[in-house]
Design a protein around this motif. Structure first.
Motif, short mmCIF file in Angstrom:
data_model
loop_
_atom_site.label_atom_id
_atom_site.label_comp_id
_atom_site.label_asym_id
_atom_site.label_seq_id
_atom_site.Cartn_x
_atom_site.Cartn_y
_atom_site.Cartn_z
N LEU A 1 0.31 -0.81 -0.55
CA LEU A 1 0.35 -0.13 -0.21
C LEU A 1 0.75 0.83 0.35
O LEU A 1 0.30 1.92 -0.86
N ALA A 2 1.77 1.13 0.66
CA ALA A 2 2.81 2.41 0.76
C ALA A 2 3.85 2.16 -0.64
O ALA A 2 3.92 3.83 -0.96
N VAL A 3 4.31 1.43 -1.13
CA VAL A 3 4.02 1.67 -2.58
C VAL A 3 3.52 1.74 -3.63
O VAL A 3 3.61 3.02 -4.60
N ALA A 4 2.56 1.69 -3.46
CA ALA A 4 1.19 2.00 -4.84
C ALA A 4 0.22 3.19 -3.97
O ALA A 4 -0.34 4.22 -5.63
N THR A 5 0.48 4.44 -3.22
CA THR A 5 -0.18 5.18 -2.58
C THR A 5 0.89 5.90 -3.22
O THR A 5 1.65 6.38 -1.30
N PRO A 6 0.99 7.22 -3.75
CA PRO A 6 2.13 7.89 -3.60
C PRO A 6 0.92 9.24 -2.38
O PRO A 6 0.88 9.68 -2.00
N SER A 7 2.72 9.12 -1.40
CA SER A 7 2.42 10.34 -0.63
C SER A 7 3.16 12.08 -0.72
O SER A 7 3.79 11.75 -1.89
N LYS A 8 2.32 12.98 -0.55
CA LYS A 8 1.97 14.29 -0.87
C LYS A 8 3.01 14.98 -0.11
O LYS A 8 3.78 14.14 0.71
N ASP A 9 3.54 15.85 -1.05
CA ASP A 9 5.09 16.30 -0.99
C ASP A 9 4.22 17.48 0.50
O ASP A 9 3.61 18.31 0.30
N ARG A 10 5.15 17.32 1.54
CA ARG A 10 5.16 18.24 2.44
C ARG A 10 5.55 19.35 1.86
O ARG A 10 4.58 20.23 2.78
N GLY A 11 6.68 19.61 1.23
CA GLY A 11 6.59 21.21 1.30
C GLY A 11 5.48 21.98 0.18
O GLY A 11 5.20 23.10 0.18
N GLU B 1 11.93 24.65 10.57
CA GLU B 1 11.63 23.79 9.60
C GLU B 1 11.09 23.75 8.36
O GLU B 1 11.35 23.06 7.64
N GLU B 2 8.98 24.29 8.25
CA GLU B 2 8.79 24.26 7.80
C GLU B 2 9.34 25.37 6.23
O GLU B 2 9.36 25.23 5.68
N TYR B 3 9.81 26.44 7.32
CA TYR B 3 10.83 27.29 6.13
C TYR B 3 11.81 27.01 4.80
O TYR B 3 11.93 26.47 3.81
N SER B 4 11.54 25.66 5.46
CA SER B 4 13.43 24.54 4.67
C SER B 4 12.38 23.86 3.56
O SER B 4 12.95 23.79 2.54
N LEU B 5 11.12 23.57 4.00
CA LEU B 5 10.67 22.88 3.43
C LEU B 5 10.05 23.21 1.80
O LEU B 5 9.70 22.67 0.83
N ILE B 6 9.61 24.54 2.38
CA ILE B 6 8.88 25.39 1.20
C ILE B 6 10.42 25.87 0.17
O ILE B 6 9.67 25.91 -0.61
N LEU B 7 11.32 26.09 0.68
CA LEU B 7 12.21 26.55 -0.38
C LEU B 7 13.00 25.55 -0.78
O LEU B 7 13.14 25.47 -2.13
N ASP B 8 12.56 24.12 -0.58
CA ASP B 8 12.76 22.57 -0.94
C ASP B 8 12.73 22.87 -2.02
O ASP B 8 12.54 23.14 -2.91
N TYR B 9 11.20 23.31 -1.46
CA TYR B 9 9.84 22.42 -2.91
C TYR B 9 9.80 23.79 -3.66
O TYR B 9 9.92 23.57 -5.31
N LEU B 10 10.10 25.35 -3.07
CA LEU B 10 10.30 26.53 -4.83
C LEU B 10 11.83 25.81 -5.33
O LEU B 10 11.24 26.03 -6.54
N VAL B 11 12.15 25.96 -4.78
CA VAL B 11 13.77 25.92 -5.81
C VAL B 11 13.50 23.91 -6.91
O VAL B 11 14.20 24.53 -7.31
#
Length: 78
Positions: free
Chosen positions: A12-22, A66-76
């Motif tokens: 199930l974990a492999v078949a269900t893509p997780s949404k990116d937290r960023g 931590e959230e800010y770092s995830l946001i930057l990672d996603y935007l880049v």
């Protein structure tokens, strides 16, 4: 055919893509003040995104470090 719970969970974990937290954070935090159309076509470096978003953070965008770092990672990346 019998499948153990552990095998089922792994499949199930492999078949269900997780949404990116960023992505979730960008969708939740950034749309607090504006829509996501402002991100269309922007390809900035991490430092450029940092400069752009620092102003938003200083205006009160509610994020942890931590959230800010995830946001930057996603935007880049996207």
């Amino acid at each position: 055919m019998f499948i153990s719970l552990a095998v089922f969970t792994a499949l199930l974990a492999v078949a269900t893509p997780s949404k990116d937290r960023g992505r979730e954070l960008v969708e939740d935090v950034c749309t607090y003040c504006h829509n996501l159309d402002r991100l269309q076509g922007k390809q900035l470096s991490r430092e450029e995104w940092r400069g752009l978003t620092k102003g938003m953070i200083s205006e009160g965008a509610p994020v942890t470090d931590e959230e800010y770092s995830l946001i930057l990672d996603y935007l880049v990346k996207n």
